[in-house]
Design an enzyme around this catalytic site. Structure first.
Site, PDB file in Angstrom:
ATOM      1  N   ASP A  46       2.043  -4.565  45.737  1.00  0.00           N
ATOM      2  CA  ASP A  46       1.954  -5.724  46.617  1.00  0.00           C
ATOM      3  C   ASP A  46       2.352  -6.955  45.803  1.00  0.00           C
ATOM      4  O   ASP A  46       2.607  -6.851  44.610  1.00  0.00           O
ATOM      5  CB  ASP A  46       0.553  -5.847  47.217  1.00  0.00           C
ATOM      6  CG  ASP A  46      -0.494  -6.163  46.171  1.00  0.00           C
ATOM      7  OD1 ASP A  46      -0.141  -6.294  44.987  1.00  0.00           O
ATOM      8  OD2 ASP A  46      -1.673  -6.282  46.536  1.00  0.00           O
ATOM      9  N   SER A  47       2.405  -8.109  46.441  1.00  0.00           N
ATOM     10  CA  SER A  47       2.970  -9.288  45.773  1.00  0.00           C
ATOM     11  C   SER A  47       1.918 -10.145  45.090  1.00  0.00           C
ATOM     12  O   SER A  47       2.251 -11.064  44.368  1.00  0.00           O
ATOM     13  CB  SER A  47       3.678 -10.145  46.805  1.00  0.00           C
ATOM     14  OG  SER A  47       2.708 -10.680  47.701  1.00  0.00           O
ATOM     15  N   GLY A  48       0.657  -9.855  45.343  1.00  0.00           N
ATOM     16  CA  GLY A  48      -0.408 -10.714  44.831  1.00  0.00           C
ATOM     17  C   GLY A  48      -0.809 -11.781  45.830  1.00  0.00           C
ATOM     18  O   GLY A  48      -1.858 -12.413  45.693  1.00  0.00           O
ATOM     19  N   GLY A  49       0.014 -11.996  46.844  1.00  0.00           N
ATOM     20  CA  GLY A  49      -0.256 -13.036  47.836  1.00  0.00           C
ATOM     21  C   GLY A  49      -1.588 -12.823  48.533  1.00  0.00           C
ATOM     22  O   GLY A  49      -2.374 -13.759  48.680  1.00  0.00           O
ATOM     23  N   PHE A  50      -1.848 -11.598  48.948  1.00  0.00           N
ATOM     24  CA  PHE A  50      -3.068 -11.325  49.696  1.00  0.00           C
ATOM     25  C   PHE A  50      -4.317 -11.492  48.825  1.00  0.00           C
ATOM     26  O   PHE A  50      -5.300 -12.073  49.263  1.00  0.00           O
ATOM     27  CB  PHE A  50      -3.033  -9.924  50.310  1.00  0.00           C
ATOM     28  CG  PHE A  50      -4.239  -9.636  51.146  1.00  0.00           C
ATOM     29  CD1 PHE A  50      -4.344 -10.148  52.431  1.00  0.00           C
ATOM     30  CD2 PHE A  50      -5.294  -8.881  50.653  1.00  0.00           C
ATOM     31  CE1 PHE A  50      -5.475  -9.913  53.215  1.00  0.00           C
ATOM     32  CE2 PHE A  50      -6.433  -8.642  51.420  1.00  0.00           C
ATOM     33  CZ  PHE A  50      -6.515  -9.151  52.704  1.00  0.00           C
TER      34      PHE A  50
ATOM     35  N   HIS B  94     -12.796  13.812  48.695  1.00  0.00           N
ATOM     36  CA  HIS B  94     -12.776  14.317  50.069  1.00  0.00           C
ATOM     37  C   HIS B  94     -12.160  13.285  51.023  1.00  0.00           C
ATOM     38  O   HIS B  94     -11.347  13.630  51.884  1.00  0.00           O
ATOM     39  CB  HIS B  94     -14.170  14.697  50.568  1.00  0.00           C
ATOM     40  CG  HIS B  94     -14.205  14.747  52.059  1.00  0.00           C
ATOM     41  ND1 HIS B  94     -13.710  15.816  52.788  1.00  0.00           N
ATOM     42  CD2 HIS B  94     -14.566  13.794  52.965  1.00  0.00           C
ATOM     43  CE1 HIS B  94     -13.775  15.513  54.079  1.00  0.00           C
ATOM     44  NE2 HIS B  94     -14.293  14.314  54.220  1.00  0.00           N
TER      45      HIS B  94
ATOM     46  N   CYS C  34     -14.984  20.270  49.771  1.00  0.00           N
ATOM     47  CA  CYS C  34     -15.572  20.948  50.935  1.00  0.00           C
ATOM     48  C   CYS C  34     -15.617  22.468  50.742  1.00  0.00           C
ATOM     49  O   CYS C  34     -16.466  23.140  51.317  1.00  0.00           O
ATOM     50  CB  CYS C  34     -14.801  20.589  52.200  1.00  0.00           C
ATOM     51  SG  CYS C  34     -15.106  18.883  52.696  1.00  0.00           S
TER      52      CYS C  34
ATOM     53  N   ASP D 195       3.998 -13.621  50.100  1.00  0.00           N
ATOM     54  CA  ASP D 195       3.788 -14.233  51.416  1.00  0.00           C
ATOM     55  C   ASP D 195       2.490 -15.015  51.445  1.00  0.00           C
ATOM     56  O   ASP D 195       1.686 -14.935  50.527  1.00  0.00           O
ATOM     57  CB  ASP D 195       3.757 -13.150  52.506  1.00  0.00           C
ATOM     58  CG  ASP D 195       2.606 -12.172  52.288  1.00  0.00           C
ATOM     59  OD1 ASP D 195       2.173 -12.001  51.132  1.00  0.00           O
ATOM     60  OD2 ASP D 195       2.143 -11.575  53.271  1.00  0.00           O
TER      61      ASP D 195
ATOM     62  N   CYS E 110     -10.368  20.753  51.462  1.00  0.00           N
ATOM     63  CA  CYS E 110     -10.271  20.152  50.131  1.00  0.00           C
ATOM     64  C   CYS E 110     -11.207  20.879  49.168  1.00  0.00           C
ATOM     65  O   CYS E 110     -12.098  21.617  49.575  1.00  0.00           O
ATOM     66  CB  CYS E 110     -10.580  18.646  50.183  1.00  0.00           C
ATOM     67  SG  CYS E 110     -12.317  18.201  50.098  1.00  0.00           S
TER      68      CYS E 110
ATOM     69  N   GLN F 185       4.423 -12.188  59.369  1.00  0.00           N
ATOM     70  CA  GLN F 185       3.111 -12.827  59.533  1.00  0.00           C
ATOM     71  C   GLN F 185       3.021 -13.434  60.935  1.00  0.00           C
ATOM     72  O   GLN F 185       3.859 -13.156  61.780  1.00  0.00           O
ATOM     73  CB  GLN F 185       2.908 -13.885  58.440  1.00  0.00           C
ATOM     74  CG  GLN F 185       2.702 -13.296  57.042  1.00  0.00           C
ATOM     75  CD  GLN F 185       1.334 -12.634  56.868  1.00  0.00           C
ATOM     76  OE1 GLN F 185       0.468 -12.677  57.755  1.00  0.00           O
ATOM     77  NE2 GLN F 185       1.140 -11.997  55.719  1.00  0.00           N
TER      78      GLN F 185
ATOM     79  N   ASP G 279      -1.611   1.637  53.863  1.00  0.00           N
ATOM     80  CA  ASP G 279      -2.470   1.688  52.687  1.00  0.00           C
ATOM     81  C   ASP G 279      -3.797   1.095  53.096  1.00  0.00           C
ATOM     82  O   ASP G 279      -3.858   0.257  54.008  1.00  0.00           O
ATOM     83  CB  ASP G 279      -1.896   0.842  51.538  1.00  0.00           C
ATOM     84  CG  ASP G 279      -2.192  -0.638  51.737  1.00  0.00           C
ATOM     85  OD1 ASP G 279      -1.512  -1.258  52.570  1.00  0.00           O
ATOM     86  OD2 ASP G 279      -3.113  -1.160  51.095  1.00  0.00           O
TER      87      ASP G 279
ATOM     88  N   CYS H  47     -12.327  20.782  56.830  1.00  0.00           N
ATOM     89  CA  CYS H  47     -11.559  20.275  55.688  1.00  0.00           C
ATOM     90  C   CYS H  47     -11.420  21.381  54.643  1.00  0.00           C
ATOM     91  O   CYS H  47     -12.372  22.088  54.345  1.00  0.00           O
ATOM     92  CB  CYS H  47     -12.268  19.071  55.082  1.00  0.00           C
ATOM     93  SG  CYS H  47     -11.426  18.381  53.641  1.00  0.00           S
TER      94      CYS H  47
ATOM     95  N   GLY I  96      -1.240  -9.502  57.337  1.00  0.00           N
ATOM     96  CA  GLY I  96      -2.179 -10.415  57.973  1.00  0.00           C
ATOM     97  C   GLY I  96      -2.915  -9.845  59.159  1.00  0.00           C
ATOM     98  O   GLY I  96      -3.354 -10.570  60.044  1.00  0.00           O
TER      99      GLY I  96
HETATM  100 ZN   LIG Z   1     -13.111  17.790  52.221  1.00  0.00          ZN
END
Ligand SMILES: [Zn+2]
Length: 389
Positions: free
Chosen positions: A93-97, A352, A326, A147, A323, A206, A283, A321, A233
């Site tokens: 990311d740009s650091g803006g947020f 998990h 689990c 931004d 994983c 935005q 993300d 699940c 945003g």
């Molecule tokens: Zn799991």
């Protein structure tokens, strides 16, 4: 040649399944990108991200890495990929947020943002040019423009001012980015057969909750021209219905043949609903952050491992699940670890949760390809109401 390639293989309504090819591997979309704020996806080893979870792309945070360990340390290591030993794709990311979320600690001007470092209190200055320089030094495969984010409840006037500043910063980001690429500042450069080897740059739309401004911002961003487009945003305090109104209006208007990235969103149901409106990339810190506070996301809703009702529950977190957590451990054991303050509790819950988010994306992709997306969406949403039972 372009730095990335994006092909849509199937579509169901607005939902798209595709393939994003980067200089560090192929990523099937829709994709969820685990957040690796300070060069680590908190609590998860890279072997697990690769082998068990099969994450193809993770995030790094410009703001955090710039302040600590600092760009010189990462440059000396040969870029962020080498520094953290991760050879798959990275988006920064740009650091803006991050600077925006510091609130009162910052001062915004036309030139950029002045703020106090949360690490040592020193006065720092972040601008489009600095952000592009830092991201080139990190050598991430996808770079975000710098931004400004307007608060969810911002007035039309304030949002318009902020959106126009974002557009000017986007142009400055692009100019600085192109210069840095031609100067060879990108530490992550990698030659491949049919890609340029350069970093990709994404623009950010935005405009808070104002649809007319969102459309203008989209137009401004597309006019500058980027390799991909993000909606920024959102999920910053506005009503959820407004968030979906914006996504539904804007995502289908975004360029069809470029990836669409919804920044910082959201819960499993948010992902499914945003995919239904045409988003390709996501993300969010939820699976990792909530894992550390004892919350598990499951196909039958959220479950709080602290709850006394799991004290003798021999079932896994999520019976559907597969994983490694689990397959091996019970809710009773995970609860015990959490209550006893064992660090393994955070590690296992995070693992998990990421597995669940990534599996959800796999399920989404398959259902779009097979034409079953409407059924997947309906059944997924119905099951989430079960409170883990
Ligand atoms: Zn799991």
């Amino acid at each position: 040649m372009t730095p990335i390639k994006f092909e849509i293989s199937s579509q169901s309504g607005e939902a798209r399944a595709g393939v994003l090819t980067t200089r560090r591997g192929v990523i099937e979309t829709p994709v969820f990108m685990p957040v690796g704020t300070a060069g680590t996806v908190k609590g998860v080893r890279f072997e697990e991200l690769e082998e068990d979870l099969d994450a193809r792309i993770i995030l790094g945070n410009t703001y955090h890495l710039w302040l600590r360990p600092g760009i010189d340390v990462i440059k000396n290591a040969g870029g962020l990929h080498r520094f953290i030993s991760w050879d798959r794709a990275l988006l920064t990311d740009s650091g803006g947020f991050q600077v925006w979320s510091l609130g009162a600690l910052r001062k915004i001007s036309e030139e950029g943002t002045e703020f106090r470092s949360h690490v040592d209190g020193s006065l720092r200055f972040l601008s489009p040019e600095v952000s592009m320089e830092v991201q080139a030094a990190l050598g991430s495969d996808i770079v975000m423009v710098f931004d400004e984010c307007a608060p969810g409840e911002a007035s039309h006037e304030d949002t318009e001012r902020s959106m126009n500043l974002t557009a000017r910063w986007a142009q400055r980001s692009k100019t600085a980015f192109d210069r840095l690429q031609s100067e060879g500042a990108d530490t992550g450069r990698r030659e491949t057969e049919d890609l340029s080897g350069r970093q990709a740059l994404f623009g950010i739309v935005q405009g808070a909750g104002h649809l007319d401004l969102r459309r203008t911002s989209l137009e401004q961003t597309v006019n500058i021209g980027f390799d991909g487009y993000a909606i920024g945003g959102l999920s910053v305090g506005e009503e959820k219905s407004l968030m979906f109104e914006v996504i539904e209006d804007i995502a289908p208007r975004m360029p069809k043949h470029a990836p669409r990235y919804l920044m910082g969103v959201g819960t499993p149901e948010d992902l499914v609903e945003a995919v239904a409106r045409g988003v390709d990339m996501f993300d969010c810190v939820l699976p990792t952050r909530n894992g550390r506070t004892g919350q598990a996301f499951t196909s039958r809703g959220k479950l709080n491992i602290k709850n006394a009702k799991w004290i003798n529950d021999q079932r896994p977190l999520d019976e559907s699940c597969r994983c490694t957590v689990c397959r091996r451990h019970s809710r009773a054991y995970l609860r015990h670890l959490y209550i006893a303050g064992e660090m393994l509790a955070s590690i296992l819950l995070t693992h998990h949760n990421l597995a669940f988010f990534l599996d959800t994306m796999r399920g989404l992709r398959q259902s779009i390809r097979s034409g079953d997306f409407p059924k997947f969406r309906r059944e997924f949403t119905e099951r989430l109401g079960a409170n883990g039972e």
